[in-house]
Enzyme design. Structure first.
Site, PDB file in Angstrom:
ATOM      1  N   GLU A 187      -1.250   9.386   9.661  1.00 53.47           N
ATOM      2  CA  GLU A 187      -1.479   7.988   9.846  1.00 53.47           C
ATOM      3  C   GLU A 187      -1.894   7.511  11.310  1.00 53.47           C
ATOM      4  O   GLU A 187      -1.240   6.786  11.839  1.00 53.47           O
ATOM      5  CB  GLU A 187      -0.263   6.946   9.266  1.00 53.47           C
ATOM      6  CG  GLU A 187      -0.158   7.016   8.020  1.00 53.47           C
ATOM      7  CD  GLU A 187       1.109   6.264   7.429  1.00 53.47           C
ATOM      8  OE1 GLU A 187       1.755   5.706   8.146  1.00 53.47           O
ATOM      9  OE2 GLU A 187       1.051   6.059   6.245  1.00 53.47           O
TER      10      GLU A 187
ATOM     11  N   GLU B 159       0.258   9.268  -0.275  1.00 57.10           N
ATOM     12  CA  GLU B 159       1.849   8.858  -0.095  1.00 57.10           C
ATOM     13  C   GLU B 159       1.999   7.486  -0.830  1.00 57.10           C
ATOM     14  O   GLU B 159       1.297   6.865  -0.669  1.00 57.10           O
ATOM     15  CB  GLU B 159       2.228   8.583   1.418  1.00 57.10           C
ATOM     16  CG  GLU B 159       2.579   9.985   2.351  1.00 57.10           C
ATOM     17  CD  GLU B 159       2.831   9.423   3.510  1.00 57.10           C
ATOM     18  OE1 GLU B 159       3.410   8.432   4.070  1.00 57.10           O
ATOM     19  OE2 GLU B 159       2.589  10.292   4.487  1.00 57.10           O
TER      20      GLU B 159
HETATM   21  C1  GAL Z   1       4.576   6.643   5.999  1.00 56.97           C
HETATM   22  C2  GAL Z   1       4.563   7.933   6.905  1.00 56.97           C
HETATM   23  C3  GAL Z   1       5.446   8.883   6.308  1.00 56.97           C
HETATM   24  C4  GAL Z   1       6.764   8.081   6.182  1.00 56.97           C
HETATM   25  C5  GAL Z   1       6.725   7.210   5.111  1.00 56.97           C
HETATM   26  C6  GAL Z   1       7.872   6.339   4.774  1.00 56.97           C
HETATM   27  O1  GAL Z   1       3.945   5.720   6.766  1.00 56.97           O
HETATM   28  O2  GAL Z   1       3.110   8.377   7.032  1.00 56.97           O
HETATM   29  O3  GAL Z   1       5.816  10.096   6.902  1.00 56.97           O
HETATM   30  O4  GAL Z   1       7.357   7.868   7.255  1.00 56.97           O
HETATM   31  O5  GAL Z   1       5.949   6.190   5.768  1.00 56.97           O
HETATM   32  O6  GAL Z   1       7.597   5.146   3.999  1.00 56.97           O
END
Ligand code: GAL
Length: 673
Positions: A150, A308
């Site tokens: 990110e 994710e």
């Molecule tokens: C994202 C991040 C992950 C984790 C996740 C939690 O933004 O890439 O590593 O922290 O949020 O929701």
């Protein structure tokens, strides 16, 4: 280049085995098999373990994990761990710690704690990535590379000494001549004329407003610095493993304010996006759909990866609501419907310690005797049945103009109203189209838009001449363009286009604006009624429009512009340009106005469907996602329901909260409906 493995749709997520003892890792392999996990992202935050001291690399622990995953049939999306530089490195190079706009140097103990421009960080990155790439270039488990995590979140801009040095270099390369910079930034205003490059600082905190053109360039520069840090890694990996795709995960397309994803996407082999629901927001699946449509759009329509999302609650919102039964499945399949070839999660197993221990995982703290685990196993089975979707495309007839530069510029200080917001208008139009069951693409103002029936520009405040010309050509050739207020106002340096507003769009819209009349907070003004439509009111904005070729479709009935146009139409060449100078409010207000444009352009949409039934076509598959509490029967769908193998002959019923996917088949010849 989309990863070849796994075949079918990818299912899995971030895997952080370094947080667990060996017996848990053995259980992981068995559980992954049970759920049908076929891809995990590994190593994201493991720099401290991969390189415990400068130049001493240790991949032994990771080898064991990769071997175990490979034996379990799980492919690996191997990450470079540069989002978490280790303590020894930061202690040796404290100058890599980023500095905020307010001048605060951040401390160690979180993540993303190195400035993308810092030479020591770039050098250490290059060494580590080469070592990692060389070590794993032939490992059979590795299916793709995942660079960093990110970029731009949470700190898009850094104001440290390395950033300022790089910024001056960027300015020289961009403007070459200091007088060109002075012209572009309008430095005669407030006596800011520069006579030499070293005088120029980053637009750091000031007790009044800083030159907006300087800030806009700093946003461009900062984003570019992150991209350079990414490209440095990508180039090493491409050299070592030309057969493996390289990506980085976007921090949620629609929320990635500091990253211009049109530019980023060009640098990736496959677009990867993260999305987290805003748990308390009603109908938050609309934001999800928007994020997915934007991911597909920046990918140029090619399949992308949901890198994710969450199985249940996150841990960083004010109130972290768990997902209700069925919600994870609806969310996951909505991403697939809109072009994702993967359903990946943060993270495999909920952590026991650290900042994210209250974040859900595919394996919750409650273990496998839980509703959530059963849903995970079911989702794995669903995705196997959907393997045939892989690679297929979503087609849209309508496009929304989205430009990060306009987003940045519009939300700088001292605009005519604090209620002017890029996302507010974008969300309003997207939501109206979503509720009309219209699938949309997003486009850059200079992109080839000739294939769309309708193009909507909800918030094109910054519009270059090239962008404006592109829209003009589109309309002349027969396109239907709808523009919302405060668009076409400034050029690429945030300078107002000459003459009356909206300078870049006056001719195209057949009108000019004499004066802006922003409304008070919560004030609304009525528009003239049209028989058979709901009473319309506008909020946020009113302005004095003077038609010059455009005809008035609706006028303001009261307020500062009573009797003057609020909604206009301008026939130009073979097409039509519409203009809306307020934010319609209440009920179906915006949908009614938008509906006129869609109807005139011949955009077909399913009639009689309840709003909460999401319908998206991807290739031969039609996805029907019921976000409501009642079953819905959908007409006009013929084929085989993928999850239960049932045939549907023209109609299909989707249970409350359920998802049905039908592989459409043409009716055999001679057979009657
Ligand atoms: C994202 C991040 C992950 C984790 C996740 C939690 O933004 O890439 O590593 O922290 O949020 O929701």
């Amino acid at each position: 280049m989309y990863p070849e493995r796994p075949a079918g749709l990818a299912f899995g997520g971030d895997y952080n085995p370094e947080q667990w003892p060996r017996e848990v890792l053995e259980e992981d392999a068995a559980l992954m098999r049970e759920a049908g996990v076929n891809l995990v992202s590994l190593g994201m935050f493991s720099w401290a373990l991969m390189e415990p001291a400068e130049g001493r690399y240790d991949f032994g622990w990771l080898d064991e994990i990769l071997d175990r995953l490979h034996a379990a049939g799980v492919a690996v999306d191997l990450a470079t761990p540069t989002a978490a530089p280790p303590a020894w490195f930061v202690a040796a190079h404290p100058d890599v710690l980023p500095v905020t706009r307010e001048g605060v140097r951040i401390g160690f103990g979180g993540r993303q704690s190195a400035c993308s421009s810092a030479p020591a960080f770039r050098e250490a990155t290059a060494r580590l990535v080469r070592a990692l790439g060389e070590h794993y270039r032939d490992h059979p488990a590795v299916a793709m590379w995942h660079v960093h995590n990110e970029y731009g979140a949470p700190l898009g801009e850094c104001y440290c000494e390395h950033s300022v040095a790089a910024w001056r270099g960027w300015l020289r390369a961009t403007y070459q001549d200091i007088s060109a910079l002075n012209d572009a930034w309008g430095t005669t205003f407030w006596g800011q004329t520069y006579t030499d490059w070293p005088q120029i600082d980053a637009p750091r905190f000031n007790h009044t407003v800083v030159n907006p053109a300087q800030r806009l360039d700093y946003a461009r520069f900062s984003d570019g610095q992150h991209r350079e840090h990414y490209a440095l890694q990508r180039d090493i990996l491409r050299e070592l493993t030309p057969h493996l795709p390289v990506t980085t995960n976007f921090a949620g397309t629609v929320n990635c304010k500091s990253t211009d994803l049109w530019q980023w996407a060009r640098e990736l082999d496959v677009v990867a996006n993260d999305h987290y629901l805003r748990a308390e927001q009603p109908d938050n699946h609309i934001d999800l759909a928007m994020s997915a449509d934007l991911a597909r759009s920046v990918a140029g329509g090619a399949p992308w990866m949901l890198m994710e999302h969450s199985a249940g609650a996150v841990n960083w919102q004010p109130r972290n609501l768990a997902k209700r039964p069925g919600e994870m499945r609806r969310n996951s399949l909505a991403h697939v419907a809109r072009g994702s070839d993967s359903v990946l999660f943060f993270q495999w197993r909920a952590s026991r310690f650290g900042a994210e221990k209250f974040h859900s995982g595919l394996v919750p703290h409650a273990g496998t005797d839980s509703g959530q685990w059963r849903e995970v196993v079911r989702l794995g089975a669903d995705l196997r049945r959907l393997a045939g979707v892989r690679g297929s495309r979503v087609r849209a007839e309508v496009a929304l103009v989205w430009d990060w530069e306009s987003y940045w510029a519009l939300e700088l200080d001292w605009r005519p109203s604090v209620d002017l917001s890029f996302r507010e208008r974008m969300d309003a139009f997207y939501e109206a189209l979503w509720r009309e069951h219209v699938t949309v693409d997003f486009v850059h103002p200079s992109a080839d838009i000739s294939g769309y029936r309708v193009v909507v520009a909800p918030s094109a405040y910054l519009l270059t001449e090239a962008g404006a010309k592109n829209l003009h050509r589109y309309v002349e050739a027969g396109g239907h363009l709808l523009v919302s207020y405060f668009s076409g106002i400034v050029d690429e340096h945030d300078a107002i286009h000459p003459g009356p507003h909206p300078g870049a769009l006056r001719e195209l819209l057949g009108l000019s604006v004499e004066e802006f009349h922003p409304l008070r907070q919560d004030e609304t003004v009525p528009l003239t009624a049209e028989p058979g439509t709901e009473d319309l009111r506008g909020r946020i904005w009113s302005e004095r429009v003077r038609p010059a070729g455009a005809v008035t479709v609706r006028a303001f009935a009261a307020g500062p512009d009573a009797g003057h146009p609020a909604f206009t139409r301008h026939d130009l060449g073979a097409g039509t340009a519409w203009y809306l100078s307020t934010a319609p409010t209440g009920g179906r207000a915006l949908r009614d106005l938008l509906g006129q444009v869609l109807d005139r352009a011949g955009v077909s949409r399913p009639r009689g469907l309840p709003e909460h039934l999401e319908l998206v076509r991807r290739g031969r598959h039609v996805f029907l996602i019921n976000h409501g509490d009642e079953p819905v029967t959908v007409e006009g769908v013929t084929g085989v329901s993928v999850f239960d193998g049932e045939r549907c002959d023209g109609r299909v019923t989707v249970a409350a909260g359920a998802v049905t996917v039908v592989e459409e088949t043409p009716r055999p010849e001679g057979e009657r409906a």
